[in-house]
Design a protein around this motif. Sequence first.
Motif, PDB file in Angstrom:
ATOM      1  N   VAL A 402      -1.809  33.100  18.648  1.00  0.00           N
ATOM      2  CA  VAL A 402      -0.555  33.102  17.891  1.00  0.00           C
ATOM      3  C   VAL A 402       0.512  32.315  18.642  1.00  0.00           C
ATOM      4  CG1 VAL A 402      -1.090  35.342  16.833  1.00  0.00           C
ATOM      5  CG2 VAL A 402       0.198  35.260  18.986  1.00  0.00           C
ATOM      6  N   PRO A 403       1.593  31.918  17.966  1.00  0.00           N
ATOM      7  CA  PRO A 403       2.689  31.229  18.652  1.00  0.00           C
ATOM      8  C   PRO A 403       3.387  32.155  19.656  1.00  0.00           C
ATOM      9  CG  PRO A 403       2.847  30.963  16.268  1.00  0.00           C
ATOM     10  CD  PRO A 403       1.835  32.022  16.520  1.00  0.00           C
ATOM     11  N   GLY A 404       4.040  31.551  20.630  1.00  0.00           N
ATOM     12  CA  GLY A 404       4.758  32.316  21.645  1.00  0.00           C
ATOM     13  C   GLY A 404       6.227  31.944  21.678  1.00  0.00           C
ATOM     14  N   LEU A 405       7.053  32.908  22.074  1.00  0.00           N
ATOM     15  CA  LEU A 405       8.492  32.694  22.226  1.00  0.00           C
ATOM     16  C   LEU A 405       8.937  33.232  23.574  1.00  0.00           C
ATOM     17  CD1 LEU A 405       9.652  33.905  18.696  1.00  0.00           C
ATOM     18  CD2 LEU A 405       9.712  31.531  19.518  1.00  0.00           C
ATOM     19  N   VAL A 406       9.706  32.435  24.296  1.00  0.00           N
ATOM     20  CA  VAL A 406      10.398  32.904  25.494  1.00  0.00           C
ATOM     21  C   VAL A 406      11.796  33.327  25.070  1.00  0.00           C
ATOM     22  CG1 VAL A 406      11.386  32.225  27.713  1.00  0.00           C
ATOM     23  CG2 VAL A 406       9.060  31.509  27.103  1.00  0.00           C
ATOM     24  N   TRP A 407      12.101  34.621  25.256  1.00  0.00           N
ATOM     25  CA  TRP A 407      13.411  35.159  24.911  1.00  0.00           C
ATOM     26  C   TRP A 407      14.276  35.214  26.167  1.00  0.00           C
ATOM     27  CZ3 TRP A 407      16.444  36.584  20.878  1.00  0.00           C
ATOM     28  CH2 TRP A 407      17.581  37.319  21.193  1.00  0.00           C
ATOM     29  N   VAL A 408      15.539  34.755  26.064  1.00  0.00           N
ATOM     30  CA  VAL A 408      16.459  34.779  27.197  1.00  0.00           C
ATOM     31  C   VAL A 408      17.675  35.624  26.829  1.00  0.00           C
ATOM     32  CG1 VAL A 408      17.595  33.414  28.964  1.00  0.00           C
ATOM     33  CG2 VAL A 408      15.731  32.392  27.638  1.00  0.00           C
ATOM     34  N   HIS A 409      17.987  36.595  27.682  1.00  0.00           N
ATOM     35  CA  HIS A 409      19.077  37.538  27.418  1.00  0.00           C
ATOM     36  C   HIS A 409      20.450  36.904  27.620  1.00  0.00           C
ATOM     37  CE1 HIS A 409      19.806  37.732  31.722  1.00  0.00           C
ATOM     38  NE2 HIS A 409      18.533  38.056  31.933  1.00  0.00           N
ATOM     39  N   GLY A 410      21.494  37.653  27.271  1.00  0.00           N
ATOM     40  CA  GLY A 410      22.865  37.210  27.494  1.00  0.00           C
ATOM     41  C   GLY A 410      23.280  37.383  28.939  1.00  0.00           C
ATOM     42  N   GLY A 411      24.531  37.041  29.213  1.00  0.00           N
ATOM     43  CA  GLY A 411      25.013  37.136  30.600  1.00  0.00           C
ATOM     44  C   GLY A 411      26.110  36.119  30.845  1.00  0.00           C
ATOM     45  N   PRO A 412      26.055  35.410  31.999  1.00  0.00           N
ATOM     46  CA  PRO A 412      25.018  35.539  33.014  1.00  0.00           C
ATOM     47  C   PRO A 412      25.067  36.907  33.702  1.00  0.00           C
ATOM     48  CG  PRO A 412      26.806  34.182  33.840  1.00  0.00           C
ATOM     49  CD  PRO A 412      27.107  34.441  32.393  1.00  0.00           C
ATOM     50  N   ASP A 627       8.578  29.762  11.182  1.00  0.00           N
ATOM     51  CA  ASP A 627       7.371  29.560  10.372  1.00  0.00           C
ATOM     52  C   ASP A 627       7.192  28.081  10.022  1.00  0.00           C
ATOM     53  OD1 ASP A 627       6.736  32.234  10.412  1.00  0.00           O
ATOM     54  OD2 ASP A 627       7.475  32.642   8.381  1.00  0.00           O
ATOM     55  N   LYS A 628       8.301  27.429   9.743  1.00  0.00           N
ATOM     56  CA  LYS A 628       8.235  26.031   9.313  1.00  0.00           C
ATOM     57  C   LYS A 628       7.984  25.083  10.480  1.00  0.00           C
ATOM     58  CE  LYS A 628      10.944  22.568   6.774  1.00  0.00           C
ATOM     59  NZ  LYS A 628      12.196  22.317   6.016  1.00  0.00           N
ATOM     60  N   TYR A 629       8.738  25.267  11.577  1.00  0.00           N
ATOM     61  CA  TYR A 629       8.698  24.271  12.642  1.00  0.00           C
ATOM     62  C   TYR A 629       7.823  24.655  13.829  1.00  0.00           C
ATOM     63  CZ  TYR A 629      12.478  21.952  10.158  1.00  0.00           C
ATOM     64  OH  TYR A 629      13.219  21.300   9.202  1.00  0.00           O
ATOM     65  N   LEU A 630       7.448  25.937  13.949  1.00  0.00           N
ATOM     66  CA  LEU A 630       6.578  26.341  15.053  1.00  0.00           C
ATOM     67  C   LEU A 630       5.176  26.669  14.539  1.00  0.00           C
ATOM     68  CD1 LEU A 630       6.675  26.650  18.099  1.00  0.00           C
ATOM     69  CD2 LEU A 630       7.208  29.066  17.808  1.00  0.00           C
ATOM     70  N   LYS A 631       5.096  27.548  13.552  1.00  0.00           N
ATOM     71  CA  LYS A 631       3.783  27.843  12.963  1.00  0.00           C
ATOM     72  C   LYS A 631       3.279  26.688  12.107  1.00  0.00           C
ATOM     73  CE  LYS A 631       3.461  32.892  12.621  1.00  0.00           C
ATOM     74  NZ  LYS A 631       3.384  34.039  11.677  1.00  0.00           N
ATOM     75  N   GLY A 632       4.214  25.929  11.536  1.00  0.00           N
ATOM     76  CA  GLY A 632       3.811  24.837  10.664  1.00  0.00           C
ATOM     77  C   GLY A 632       3.368  25.294   9.303  1.00  0.00           C
ATOM     78  N   GLU A 633       3.882  26.458   8.886  1.00  0.00           N
ATOM     79  CA  GLU A 633       3.466  27.023   7.604  1.00  0.00           C
ATOM     80  C   GLU A 633       4.444  26.748   6.475  1.00  0.00           C
ATOM     81  OE1 GLU A 633       1.045  30.887   9.396  1.00  0.00           O
ATOM     82  OE2 GLU A 633       2.941  31.157   8.310  1.00  0.00           O
ATOM     83  N   GLY A 634       5.567  26.124   6.757  1.00  0.00           N
ATOM     84  CA  GLY A 634       6.572  25.924   5.717  1.00  0.00           C
ATOM     85  C   GLY A 634       7.327  27.200   5.460  1.00  0.00           C
ATOM     86  N   GLU A 635       8.196  27.173   4.472  1.00  0.00           N
ATOM     87  CA  GLU A 635       9.020  28.329   4.156  1.00  0.00           C
ATOM     88  C   GLU A 635       8.177  29.356   3.415  1.00  0.00           C
ATOM     89  OE1 GLU A 635      12.776  27.510   2.456  1.00  0.00           O
ATOM     90  OE2 GLU A 635      13.270  25.924   3.861  1.00  0.00           O
ATOM     91  N   MET A 636       7.890  30.466   4.110  1.00  0.00           N
ATOM     92  CA  MET A 636       6.978  31.468   3.576  1.00  0.00           C
ATOM     93  C   MET A 636       7.693  32.549   2.782  1.00  0.00           C
ATOM     94  SD  MET A 636       4.189  30.185   4.545  1.00  0.00           S
ATOM     95  CE  MET A 636       3.068  31.498   4.091  1.00  0.00           C
ATOM     96  N   GLU A 637       9.013  32.640   2.952  1.00  0.00           N
ATOM     97  CA  GLU A 637       9.756  33.623   2.182  1.00  0.00           C
ATOM     98  C   GLU A 637      11.150  33.075   1.941  1.00  0.00           C
ATOM     99  OE1 GLU A 637      11.706  36.796   5.075  1.00  0.00           O
ATOM    100  OE2 GLU A 637       9.537  36.728   5.346  1.00  0.00           O
TER     101      GLU A 637
END
Length: 644
Positions: A402-412, A627-637
Amino acid sequence: MKSPIKLLAIGLLVACTPTSEKSAEIQKYSIAQFYENVSVGGGSFSPDESKLLINSNETGIFNVYEVDIASGEKTQLTNSTQESYFGQSYFPNDDRFVFSFDEGGNENFKVFMMSPEGQAKDLTPGDSVRNGFWGWSRDEQSMYMMSNKRDPRFMDIYEMQISSVDDEMPVSEIIYQNSDGLDVGAISPNERFYALTQAITSADGKMYLYDRESGEKTDISEHEGDATYNPQFFSLDNQNLYYTTDEGADFVYLAKRNLETGEVETVFETSWDVWYAYDSWNEKYRVIGINNDAKTVVKIFNQESDEEVQLPEIEGGSISSVNISKSENLARLTVSTSASPSNIYVYNFETGELKKLTNTLNPEINGEDLVEGKVVRYQSFDGLEIPAIYYQPKQASAENKVPGLVWVHGGPGGQSRLSYFALVQYLVNHGYVVLAVNNRGSGGYGKEFNHLDDKNHGDKDLKDCVAGKDFLASTGVVDMEKVGIIGGSYGGYMVMAALAFEPEAFDVGVNIFGVTNWLRTLKSIPPYWESFRKALYDELGDPTTEDSVRLYEISPLFHTQNVTKPLMVLQGANDVRVLQVESDEIVEGVRANGVPVEYVVFEDEGHGFRKNENAIEGYGQIKVFLDKYLKGEGEMETTASGGM
């Protein structure tokens, strides 16, 4: 107790194992269903301890509710449809209560009183003023409030007699005038002593004792090296000040200072930061909150028996906060988990009875379909150990990457924690791995780690985020051709820094209320940040000095020509921290490259979402974008229009 930063010479530390089993069959839920979960907070006891004052967003926006402890019956006490209202406290001896709100996220909070008959009264009249409820006097005859109405730069402390609240024009008296950036942290029960703090740098501060009788301010924090101080409370006999500090240590501990002798002793210390501490009304119990590896651990000590109170085990959650009633017989417990919204319980110390008062999970959602975060660690580019929280979709496997995402918190200086966040659960539920990175500079891992990014933002901290891709690869369940970066506030800056300075590292970026021009942001900070302006500049740089060159270099706005990957930007029109012009300009610059950019502006939000309808729209469109730009599935909803 100096604890050196650990540089690993071994491979990745992975706290999860990829599975080769057939991907799990789970139900997928809409973002609207996730926002039919309820967020609750607060929990002030009524004077007779029969009710709790809580905040809930079950109407789509926060309002104040009263919960009968015996029956569990809930009554809505405010009916706002435009602004989120937050209940602060019942009055000490009757059922009036204090609540506060701002307008459109502008952070200029007002303080109101609500009568039992439902009549609201503004206790802080005036516009463009920031106010806050500060607490009650020990004799329960007056209310403390803070306000910057005298000087927009500084928060003064005011006292309003309860007997005057019902007057046509209630009068408040200033009891501490903050003219030098010394903020009040605690007031002694007899109102004679005030504990004041001053931020010198982002790592160093001072604590003063102000004697209201003599008018003298005494530095009670003389120290070597860097240390921070945070007053917690004075003892009932007005003889001791309890405070948290990291003086001489890497982690924060609880200390006590005798005001007469000046003697200081360590009261409680552990291998993690002590986050807060307080004593119950008559000092029978002491509550200590610990930031234990991104999870709050609460300890309660019975000071009469000198033993730790064994709180009940609560299946599927951990106690994150406690409020003990005035009689010291009851405790409000907030129980949290990373896979479901928090709930409120009441515990009876005498009988051991535990009663659940809220049920916040949407009954349409099967909790078994949601994912608990796991604390993991991995090596960065230089071998530094980076902590993170990993969420693996149940449908992910070696055969179903599956696709992956790196999440970055607020701050610094913020921290991703094991707490519930609807957006993360929504994305994981729909098949996105999320790695919430606590890059160098994050809080919660000691002051040495916390300050490794000082005046180095957009460089080594960014490399920590890029190194998160190695961890994702090690899981065996991530399609490494489809990895994006997402974050809010300071995390939004890191998204833009990644796209501008490491343009090939990630395939897409989602910037939620993020900084893009440090020169403008640091010059336009709200006036009430004045007391820690110097500390902020110490960490990030002073835009009025030679630091401006470095701030220019790390500001993505001036490097938009490097951005080649699809970008989504969310912005609040009333944001006082990240002005809309920031996002307007970054969008214009990236679009000039011919790069796809989705831009959503919310006219009635500030720095973050307060309204469910806006969160549903914004977060829903994030998934459409991914979904559109990472999965490449287009607008699914389909989602509502957001002014893209």
